[in-house]
Motif scaffolding. Structure first.
Motif, PDB file in Angstrom:
ATOM      1  N   LEU A 178       4.070  10.318  -7.139  1.00 38.71           N
ATOM      2  CA  LEU A 178       4.976  10.699  -8.031  1.00 38.71           C
ATOM      3  C   LEU A 178       4.519  11.066  -9.220  1.00 38.71           C
ATOM      4  CD1 LEU A 178       7.943   7.952  -7.235  1.00 38.71           C
ATOM      5  CD2 LEU A 178       8.004  10.626  -6.897  1.00 38.71           C
ATOM      6  N   ARG A 179       3.426  10.234  -9.649  1.00 36.33           N
ATOM      7  CA  ARG A 179       2.761  10.539 -11.012  1.00 36.33           C
ATOM      8  C   ARG A 179       2.095  11.845 -10.782  1.00 36.33           C
ATOM      9  NH1 ARG A 179       1.430   5.108 -10.677  1.00 36.33           N
ATOM     10  NH2 ARG A 179      -0.726   5.442  -9.873  1.00 36.33           N
ATOM     11  N   LYS A 180       1.437  12.039  -9.911  1.00 35.52           N
ATOM     12  CA  LYS A 180       0.560  13.373  -9.734  1.00 35.52           C
ATOM     13  C   LYS A 180       1.298  14.572  -9.505  1.00 35.52           C
ATOM     14  CE  LYS A 180      -3.468  15.223  -6.990  1.00 35.52           C
ATOM     15  NZ  LYS A 180      -4.346  15.153  -5.965  1.00 35.52           N
ATOM     16  N   TYR A 181       2.220  14.367  -8.959  1.00 36.01           N
ATOM     17  CA  TYR A 181       3.121  15.401  -8.519  1.00 36.01           C
ATOM     18  C   TYR A 181       4.587  15.556  -9.318  1.00 36.01           C
ATOM     19  CZ  TYR A 181      -0.170  16.620  -4.984  1.00 36.01           C
ATOM     20  OH  TYR A 181      -1.355  16.684  -4.303  1.00 36.01           O
ATOM     21  N   ALA A 182       4.648  15.040 -10.492  1.00 33.29           N
ATOM     22  CA  ALA A 182       5.667  14.825 -11.384  1.00 33.29           C
ATOM     23  C   ALA A 182       6.160  16.127 -11.934  1.00 33.29           C
ATOM     24  CB  ALA A 182       5.508  14.062 -12.399  1.00 33.29           C
ATOM     25  N   ILE A 183       7.570  16.477 -11.823  1.00 34.57           N
ATOM     26  CA  ILE A 183       8.004  17.740 -12.153  1.00 34.57           C
ATOM     27  C   ILE A 183       8.412  17.845 -13.546  1.00 34.57           C
ATOM     28  CG2 ILE A 183       9.896  19.537 -11.659  1.00 34.57           C
ATOM     29  CD1 ILE A 183       9.920  18.375  -8.716  1.00 34.57           C
ATOM     30  N   ASP A 184       7.891  18.689 -14.227  1.00 31.97           N
ATOM     31  CA  ASP A 184       8.194  18.960 -15.465  1.00 31.97           C
ATOM     32  C   ASP A 184       9.667  19.078 -16.054  1.00 31.97           C
ATOM     33  OD1 ASP A 184       7.184  19.860 -18.390  1.00 31.97           O
ATOM     34  OD2 ASP A 184       8.689  21.511 -17.713  1.00 31.97           O
ATOM     35  N   ASP A 185      10.102  18.529 -16.891  1.00 31.05           N
ATOM     36  CA  ASP A 185      11.627  18.445 -17.316  1.00 31.05           C
ATOM     37  C   ASP A 185      12.267  19.879 -17.338  1.00 31.05           C
ATOM     38  OD1 ASP A 185      11.525  15.503 -17.425  1.00 31.05           O
ATOM     39  OD2 ASP A 185      11.464  15.285 -19.595  1.00 31.05           O
ATOM     40  N   PHE A 242       0.782  -1.194  -0.112  1.00 34.85           N
ATOM     41  CA  PHE A 242       0.001  -0.051  -0.008  1.00 34.85           C
ATOM     42  C   PHE A 242       0.827   1.389  -0.109  1.00 34.85           C
ATOM     43  CE2 PHE A 242      -2.469   3.227   2.146  1.00 34.85           C
ATOM     44  CZ  PHE A 242      -3.512   3.366   1.046  1.00 34.85           C
ATOM     45  N   GLY A 243       1.939   1.341   0.900  1.00 35.50           N
ATOM     46  CA  GLY A 243       2.997   2.422   0.790  1.00 35.50           C
ATOM     47  C   GLY A 243       3.332   2.664  -0.656  1.00 35.50           C
ATOM     48  N   ALA A 244       3.857   1.553  -0.935  1.00 37.14           N
ATOM     49  CA  ALA A 244       4.534   1.645  -2.560  1.00 37.14           C
ATOM     50  C   ALA A 244       3.537   2.068  -3.657  1.00 37.14           C
ATOM     51  CB  ALA A 244       4.992   0.360  -2.979  1.00 37.14           C
ATOM     52  N   GLN A 245       2.162   1.675  -3.439  1.00 34.28           N
ATOM     53  CA  GLN A 245       1.108   2.103  -4.204  1.00 34.28           C
ATOM     54  C   GLN A 245       0.964   3.687  -4.158  1.00 34.28           C
ATOM     55  OE1 GLN A 245      -0.201   0.383  -7.022  1.00 34.28           O
ATOM     56  NE2 GLN A 245       1.381  -0.783  -6.526  1.00 34.28           N
ATOM     57  N   ARG A 246       1.061   4.059  -2.749  1.00 34.04           N
ATOM     58  CA  ARG A 246       0.361   5.422  -2.736  1.00 34.04           C
ATOM     59  C   ARG A 246       1.798   6.402  -3.012  1.00 34.04           C
ATOM     60  NH1 ARG A 246      -0.740   6.647   3.525  1.00 34.04           N
ATOM     61  NH2 ARG A 246       1.290   6.094   3.777  1.00 34.04           N
ATOM     62  N   ARG A 247       2.995   5.942  -2.877  1.00 34.46           N
ATOM     63  CA  ARG A 247       4.166   6.519  -3.544  1.00 34.46           C
ATOM     64  C   ARG A 247       4.272   6.848  -4.807  1.00 34.46           C
ATOM     65  NH1 ARG A 247       9.684   5.807  -5.218  1.00 34.46           N
ATOM     66  NH2 ARG A 247      10.953   7.383  -4.215  1.00 34.46           N
ATOM     67  N   GLU A 248       3.781   5.791  -5.722  1.00 37.13           N
ATOM     68  CA  GLU A 248       3.702   5.723  -7.064  1.00 37.13           C
ATOM     69  C   GLU A 248       2.787   6.811  -7.517  1.00 37.13           C
ATOM     70  OE1 GLU A 248       5.959   4.689  -9.378  1.00 37.13           O
ATOM     71  OE2 GLU A 248       7.213   4.097  -7.245  1.00 37.13           O
ATOM     72  N   ARG A 249       1.632   6.643  -6.875  1.00 37.02           N
ATOM     73  CA  ARG A 249       0.527   7.602  -7.389  1.00 37.02           C
ATOM     74  C   ARG A 249       0.937   9.007  -7.017  1.00 37.02           C
ATOM     75  NH1 ARG A 249      -2.898   3.877  -4.735  1.00 37.02           N
ATOM     76  NH2 ARG A 249      -2.931   5.436  -2.679  1.00 37.02           N
ATOM     77  N   ALA A 288       3.690  16.748  -2.479  1.00 39.13           N
ATOM     78  CA  ALA A 288       2.601  15.907  -2.214  1.00 39.13           C
ATOM     79  C   ALA A 288       2.127  15.905  -0.597  1.00 39.13           C
ATOM     80  CB  ALA A 288       2.936  14.593  -2.670  1.00 39.13           C
ATOM     81  N   GLN A 289       3.410  16.034   0.191  1.00 36.58           N
ATOM     82  CA  GLN A 289       2.968  16.196   1.458  1.00 36.58           C
ATOM     83  C   GLN A 289       2.717  17.493   2.144  1.00 36.58           C
ATOM     84  OE1 GLN A 289       6.314  14.033   3.086  1.00 36.58           O
ATOM     85  NE2 GLN A 289       6.119  12.063   1.800  1.00 36.58           N
ATOM     86  N   LYS A 290       3.154  18.275   1.530  1.00 38.38           N
ATOM     87  CA  LYS A 290       3.114  19.761   2.090  1.00 38.38           C
ATOM     88  C   LYS A 290       2.185  20.660   1.541  1.00 38.38           C
ATOM     89  CE  LYS A 290       6.437  18.394   4.721  1.00 38.38           C
ATOM     90  NZ  LYS A 290       5.678  17.701   6.297  1.00 38.38           N
ATOM     91  N   GLN A 291       1.426  21.877   2.217  1.00 41.71           N
ATOM     92  CA  GLN A 291       0.626  22.713   1.657  1.00 41.71           C
ATOM     93  C   GLN A 291       1.294  23.903   1.597  1.00 41.71           C
ATOM     94  OE1 GLN A 291      -2.691  22.675   4.344  1.00 41.71           O
ATOM     95  NE2 GLN A 291      -3.361  20.637   3.819  1.00 41.71           N
ATOM     96  N   PHE A 292       1.481  24.501   0.459  1.00 44.80           N
ATOM     97  CA  PHE A 292       2.109  25.864  -0.012  1.00 44.80           C
ATOM     98  C   PHE A 292       1.132  26.889   0.181  1.00 44.80           C
ATOM     99  CE2 PHE A 292       5.340  22.885  -1.113  1.00 44.80           C
ATOM    100  CZ  PHE A 292       6.762  23.326  -0.992  1.00 44.80           C
ATOM    101  N   SER A 293       1.486  28.018   0.741  1.00 42.57           N
ATOM    102  CA  SER A 293       0.586  29.125   0.635  1.00 42.57           C
ATOM    103  C   SER A 293       1.641  30.422   0.584  1.00 42.57           C
ATOM    104  CB  SER A 293      -0.226  29.247   1.795  1.00 42.57           C
ATOM    105  OG  SER A 293       0.137  29.366   3.118  1.00 42.57           O
ATOM    106  N   THR A 294       0.792  31.506   0.323  1.00 43.39           N
ATOM    107  CA  THR A 294       1.760  32.744   0.351  1.00 43.39           C
ATOM    108  C   THR A 294       1.120  33.857   1.218  1.00 43.39           C
ATOM    109  OG1 THR A 294       0.721  33.595  -1.553  1.00 43.39           O
ATOM    110  CG2 THR A 294       2.374  32.379  -1.893  1.00 43.39           C
TER     111      THR A 294
END
Length: 284
Positions: A17-24, A8-15, A57-63
């Motif tokens: 990484l896909r959702k918050y992938a950083i553009d090249d 479950f942890g590995a699946q959550r990690r992969e999700r 993915a884990q943090k909430q950014f605000s300004t």
């Protein structure tokens, strides 16, 4: 940990990484703007990129103050925050979620105790602030100051405080884990770090007022580091990553200690001679 929990942890990690992938292109522009990543090889940079995605993915950014939050800001801060824990674990940043970005310096209120034991409420400008169990506050103007000739990095500084706070109030004695830091223990840490801090404080106290501005200009370590052991740890952490060669030349024993702690050798001096190198240990 059960097989299901690991799956479950590995699946959550992969999700994540896909959702918050950083553009090249965004990742490359981030690296170009942060030259102190130069000691990392291709494999290290790939892990840093993954960790930055997981951090986002884990943090909430605000300004604050109507500053517009951009992907470039988020990725830059995430990459810098993940550098100290690259060969450790993002788990050191668990237990809080907020990253608040200000356009520039901001006002903070603190309680300070004077020599007579009287407590005062004071206000002061700050470029960063880390709250125990709470958010990290950062000046975006300062977060972009990446001149390697100056051992200054507000992001690394504040996240070093967060690491220092894992065991409670920041005190310059960050958590030591057998898995990563053996044979480094509390006694070995204190023997180097506390002595270096006392020596630095004595050096700062000995500076005559007429020479203070020159000392501030010429000192690799900001005199502010003498305020408290936690500040010394955070400022030296900045120096380790941002100006490693100058830091190693000026404070070789302290450099070795922090290189062992973070399991990285940015100056490439073999700081862990006789032990596993930080690069080898990253595969543990």
């Amino acid at each position: 940990m059960s097989t299901f929990a690991r799956w479950f942890g590995a699946q959550r990690r992969e999700r994540a990484l896909r959702k918050y992938a950083i553009d090249d292109a965004l990742w490359q522009s981030t690296l170009d703007a942060l030259p102190f990543f130069g000691h990392l090889d291709a494999a290290d940079l790939a892990r840093l990129r993954e960790n930055a995605s997981l951090f986002i993915a884990q943090k909430q950014f605000s300004t604050a103050h109507e500053l517009q939050l951009t992907d470039a800001m988020i990725v830059s801060i995430a990459a810098q925050a993940c550098l100290p824990v690259l060969n450790l674990s993002l788990d050191l940043y668990r237990g809080w979620v907020g990253v608040i970005v200000y356009p520039g310096e901001f006002l903070i209120r603190k309680t300070v105790e004077d020599e007579d034991g009287v407590v005062h409420e004071v206000e002061q400008d700050a470029s960063g602030e880390a709250w125990e169990g709470g958010p990290v506050l950062l000046s975006w103007e300062d977060a972009q100051m990446t001149d390697s000739t100056d051992a200054y990095n507000v992001v690394i500084h504040e996240f070093a405080h967060k690491i220092d706070m894992v065991n409670g109030e920041a005190n310059g004695h960050p958590p030591l884990f057998r898995r990563w830091h053996a044979p480094l223990d509390e006694s070995a840490w204190a023997g180097v770090f506390d002595n270096a801090y006392d020596h630095f404080c004595a050096e700062v106290d000995a500076v005559p007022a007429r020479r203070w501005s020159r000392f501030e200009r010429d000192s690799l370590i900001d005199p502010y580091a003498a305020d408290h052991p936690s500040e010394f740890f955070a400022v030296c952490s900045e120096a380790l990553f941002v100006a490693p060669n100058a830091f190693e030349a000026a404070y070789p024993e302290l450099y070795r200690l922090l290189a062992r702690y973070y399991r990285q050798d940015p100056a490439r001096v073999g700081a862990l001679s006789g032990e596993k190198s930080p690069q080898d240990m990253s595969n543990d």
